[in-house]
Design a protein around this motif. Structure first.
Motif, PDB file in Angstrom:
ATOM      1  N   ALA A 220       0.823  -1.214   0.000  1.00  0.00           N
ATOM      2  CA  ALA A 220       0.000   0.000   0.000  1.00  0.00           C
ATOM      3  C   ALA A 220       0.854   1.261   0.000  1.00  0.00           C
ATOM      4  N   LEU A 221       1.929   1.249   0.770  1.00  0.00           N
ATOM      5  CA  LEU A 221       2.766   2.439   0.895  1.00  0.00           C
ATOM      6  C   LEU A 221       3.620   2.700  -0.339  1.00  0.00           C
ATOM      7  N   ARG A 222       3.678   1.738  -1.262  1.00  0.00           N
ATOM      8  CA  ARG A 222       4.373   1.961  -2.538  1.00  0.00           C
ATOM      9  C   ARG A 222       3.453   2.552  -3.598  1.00  0.00           C
ATOM     10  N   ASP A 223       2.189   2.714  -3.270  1.00  0.00           N
ATOM     11  CA  ASP A 223       1.229   3.309  -4.201  1.00  0.00           C
ATOM     12  C   ASP A 223       1.425   4.831  -4.189  1.00  0.00           C
ATOM     13  N   ARG A 224       2.056   5.351  -5.231  1.00  0.00           N
ATOM     14  CA  ARG A 224       2.403   6.774  -5.254  1.00  0.00           C
ATOM     15  C   ARG A 224       1.158   7.661  -5.278  1.00  0.00           C
ATOM     16  N   THR A 225       0.103   7.194  -5.940  1.00  0.00           N
ATOM     17  CA  THR A 225      -1.131   7.971  -5.962  1.00  0.00           C
ATOM     18  C   THR A 225      -1.688   8.112  -4.553  1.00  0.00           C
ATOM     19  N   LEU A 226      -1.662   7.023  -3.791  1.00  0.00           N
ATOM     20  CA  LEU A 226      -2.138   7.074  -2.405  1.00  0.00           C
ATOM     21  C   LEU A 226      -1.284   8.027  -1.574  1.00  0.00           C
ATOM     22  N   LEU A 227       0.039   7.988  -1.764  1.00  0.00           N
ATOM     23  CA  LEU A 227       0.922   8.834  -0.970  1.00  0.00           C
ATOM     24  C   LEU A 227       0.730  10.319  -1.300  1.00  0.00           C
ATOM     25  N   ILE A 228       0.456  10.634  -2.563  1.00  0.00           N
ATOM     26  CA  ILE A 228       0.154  12.018  -2.929  1.00  0.00           C
ATOM     27  C   ILE A 228      -1.118  12.475  -2.209  1.00  0.00           C
ATOM     28  N   TYR A 229      -2.104  11.592  -2.189  1.00  0.00           N
ATOM     29  CA  TYR A 229      -3.349  11.908  -1.479  1.00  0.00           C
ATOM     30  C   TYR A 229      -3.091  12.100   0.014  1.00  0.00           C
ATOM     31  N   ARG A 288     -21.432  14.777  -9.202  1.00  0.00           N
ATOM     32  CA  ARG A 288     -21.226  15.044 -10.630  1.00  0.00           C
ATOM     33  C   ARG A 288     -19.747  15.279 -10.946  1.00  0.00           C
ATOM     34  N   PHE A 289     -18.920  15.459  -9.921  1.00  0.00           N
ATOM     35  CA  PHE A 289     -17.493  15.713 -10.104  1.00  0.00           C
ATOM     36  C   PHE A 289     -16.683  14.499  -9.654  1.00  0.00           C
ATOM     37  N   SER A 290     -15.420  14.464 -10.045  1.00  0.00           N
ATOM     38  CA  SER A 290     -14.523  13.434  -9.515  1.00  0.00           C
ATOM     39  C   SER A 290     -14.256  13.727  -8.041  1.00  0.00           C
ATOM     40  N   HIS A 291     -13.743  12.721  -7.328  1.00  0.00           N
ATOM     41  CA  HIS A 291     -13.473  12.909  -5.898  1.00  0.00           C
ATOM     42  C   HIS A 291     -12.431  14.002  -5.673  1.00  0.00           C
ATOM     43  N   ALA A 292     -11.391  14.038  -6.512  1.00  0.00           N
ATOM     44  CA  ALA A 292     -10.358  15.063  -6.354  1.00  0.00           C
ATOM     45  C   ALA A 292     -10.928  16.455  -6.618  1.00  0.00           C
ATOM     46  N   LEU A 402      -4.613  22.760  -3.681  1.00  0.00           N
ATOM     47  CA  LEU A 402      -5.238  22.739  -5.010  1.00  0.00           C
ATOM     48  C   LEU A 402      -4.281  22.192  -6.067  1.00  0.00           C
ATOM     49  N   LEU A 403      -3.003  22.547  -5.991  1.00  0.00           N
ATOM     50  CA  LEU A 403      -2.014  22.027  -6.945  1.00  0.00           C
ATOM     51  C   LEU A 403      -1.855  20.517  -6.786  1.00  0.00           C
ATOM     52  N   ILE A 404      -1.800  20.055  -5.535  1.00  0.00           N
ATOM     53  CA  ILE A 404      -1.671  18.617  -5.283  1.00  0.00           C
ATOM     54  C   ILE A 404      -2.900  17.870  -5.799  1.00  0.00           C
ATOM     55  N   LEU A 405      -4.076  18.425  -5.555  1.00  0.00           N
ATOM     56  CA  LEU A 405      -5.317  17.777  -5.986  1.00  0.00           C
ATOM     57  C   LEU A 405      -5.436  17.742  -7.510  1.00  0.00           C
ATOM     58  N   LYS A 406      -4.952  18.783  -8.184  1.00  0.00           N
ATOM     59  CA  LYS A 406      -4.968  18.781  -9.649  1.00  0.00           C
ATOM     60  C   LYS A 406      -4.091  17.657 -10.187  1.00  0.00           C
ATOM     61  N   ASN A 407      -2.914  17.497  -9.595  1.00  0.00           N
ATOM     62  CA  ASN A 407      -2.018  16.404  -9.985  1.00  0.00           C
ATOM     63  C   ASN A 407      -2.643  15.056  -9.671  1.00  0.00           C
ATOM     64  N   LEU A 408      -3.276  14.957  -8.508  1.00  0.00           N
ATOM     65  CA  LEU A 408      -3.920  13.707  -8.098  1.00  0.00           C
ATOM     66  C   LEU A 408      -5.043  13.330  -9.057  1.00  0.00           C
ATOM     67  N   ASP A 409      -5.856  14.302  -9.421  1.00  0.00           N
ATOM     68  CA  ASP A 409      -6.961  14.046 -10.352  1.00  0.00           C
ATOM     69  C   ASP A 409      -6.433  13.542 -11.698  1.00  0.00           C
ATOM     70  N   LEU A 414      -5.580   9.026 -15.535  1.00  0.00           N
ATOM     71  CA  LEU A 414      -4.653   8.249 -16.366  1.00  0.00           C
ATOM     72  C   LEU A 414      -4.685   6.770 -15.990  1.00  0.00           C
ATOM     73  N   GLN A 415      -4.753   6.493 -14.674  1.00  0.00           N
ATOM     74  CA  GLN A 415      -4.825   5.098 -14.224  1.00  0.00           C
ATOM     75  C   GLN A 415      -6.088   4.423 -14.734  1.00  0.00           C
TER      76      GLN A 415
END
Length: 423
Positions: A220-229, A288-292, A402-409, A414-415
């Motif tokens: 789980a801790l190797r999941d980069r998307t999770l760590l960004i979140y 109506r929106f994505s979670h991010a 907001l910058l982190i969430l934009k990257n996360l979204d 992409l995934q």
């Protein structure tokens, strides 16, 4: 009458009956928690005779045992030997014992023991209950399910605060509050035992449960998307902690004339009421929106709310209006945040590691509450100018969120595209 009933029910999301039962159980449990949440420090300082430092230290130890509880819950929830249901039952038992220990505590050692047990019980509770909701829902439905269970929490806390204050004002019996809290956990145990089945059906579909706990956590801790979140989620939990720990003292000491305890209590009752009223409608609108994107909307509300709170200190004759407006905006920010954050993690998690992923989400709350109250306390010990700028600094920090969430979204989208092509 039947038409009115159907008109009311149409606002409720159509969910698995177990989620509705869980929401009712959480309402009962949180009612008990509301009895003690605001009155425990007053009782242990003013009646037991402990110092404020000693009580604060014992509460901090509860946060540490909570971190341990979240770690254990993540592993137990994903284990075929234990599972979500068993973890919830153990959580209820430990929490009930903790409440009874605090109810008879007469010295520092007993208060520490009670808080350690309570922190452990709460730590076990959150990943397990969030995993149950995730197991029984999919897609957009999941966001509303989390909103409904949070609604049960908020109503329960509101009822607990009201009835707790009534008991204190009429009898002055603080110990009765802890006994009622313990009984509420026993009732919650009964609800889980009688009505909630084990919801994890992935044990037979994967060999991941045969791995060691450490290996599953490392996956789980190797999941980069999770760590960004995780980074942005810790920021959000630091924000939430300011509402509970810093704002009451700020309203008392840094607004024009200082608000009385009665006014501060009324402000927070209004805050909770807004949370209850808008939780389901706002969560449904954010579907109506994505979670991010929903979290970005919440971040914007945090920024506006903190600016209004800073303005409250300079508002002179309009301080009460500004405080009400600021707390109302922050209530909507929390409402936008909590369901979307849990849904995002549940969507990221592989089915066989859902408990661990949601335990990591819960750990963010423990870390945020370790950072937030000391940070706010430090700010309140400074000059008024620094105190006002503290709230403006929190508002500016949402630009980073907001910058982190934009990257996360972007990463999540992409995934999803990669997964569609692979399927």
């Amino acid at each position: 009458m039947g038409f009115q009933r159907n008109r009311f029910l149409i606002w409720l999301p159509q969910l698995n009956p177990q989620i509705l039962i869980l929401a009712m159980g959480r309402l009962l449990s949180q009612t008990g928690t509301g009895f003690t949440l605001f009155y425990a420090p007053i009782f242990f300082v003013n009646q037991v005779g402990l110092s404020s430092t000693a009580v604060g230290f014992s509460l901090g130890l509860g946060q540490i045992s909570g971190i341990l509880g979240r770690f254990l819950a993540g592993s137990w929830c994903d284990s075929p030997r234990w599972g979500r249901r068993f973890t919830l039952l153990i959580s209820a038992v430990i929490s009930a014992i903790a409440s009874f220990v605090l109810g008879v505590a007469n010295d520092f050692i007993m208060v520490v023991l009670g808080n350690l047990l309570l922190g452990l019980g709460i730590g076990l509770y959150w990943p397990a209950t969030e995993a149950v909701v995730a197991d029984l829902t999919t897609g957009k439905q999941r966001n509303e399910a989390y909103a409904l269970t949070r609604l049960g929490d908020n109503i329960g806390l509101q009822l607990g605060m009201m009835f707790g204050g009534l008991i204190i004002s009429t009898s002055g019996n603080y110990r009765a509050l802890f006994i009622i809290d313990g009984i509420s956990f026993i009732v919650f145990f009964g609800v889980i035992f009688a009505a909630i089945k084990e919801t994890n059906t992935t044990f037979e579909k994967s060999l991941s449960h045969r791995k060691g706990w450490g290996e599953n956590w490392w996956t789980a801790l190797r999941d980069r998307t999770l760590l960004i979140y995780v980074i942005v989620n810790i920021m959000f939990t630091v924000y939430v902690s300011q509402i509970n720990s810093t704002l009451p003292l700020y309203f008392s000491n840094f607004v024009q004339g200082g608000f009385s305890p009665g006014i501060i209590s009324g402000l927070f009752i209004g805050y909770t009421a807004i949370s209850v009223i808008f939780l389901l409608p706002l969560s449904r609108w954010l579907n109506r929106f994505s979670h991010a994107q929903a979290l970005s909307f919440s971040a914007l509300l945090w920024g506006v709310g903190f600016i209004v709170i800073a303005w409250t200190g300079r508002g002179e004759n309009h301080a009460l209006v500004l405080a009400s407006l600021g707390l109302g905006i922050l209530a909507l920010a929390v409402v936008g945040y909590t369901p979307a954050s849990s849904s995002l993690v549940a969507d990221l998690a592989p089915d066989t590691l859902r408990g661990i992923y949601l335990a990591i989400n819960a750990q963010c709350w423990a870390i945020g509450y370790l950072i937030g109250p000391p940070l706010g306390g430090w700010a309140l010990d400074q000059s008024p100018e620094i105190v006002y700028n503290f709230w403006l600094g929190l508002a500016l920090s949402i630009l980073i969120a907001l910058l982190i969430l934009k990257n996360l979204d972007r990463r999540i989208k992409l995934q999803k595209q990669v997964n569609l092509k692979m399927n």
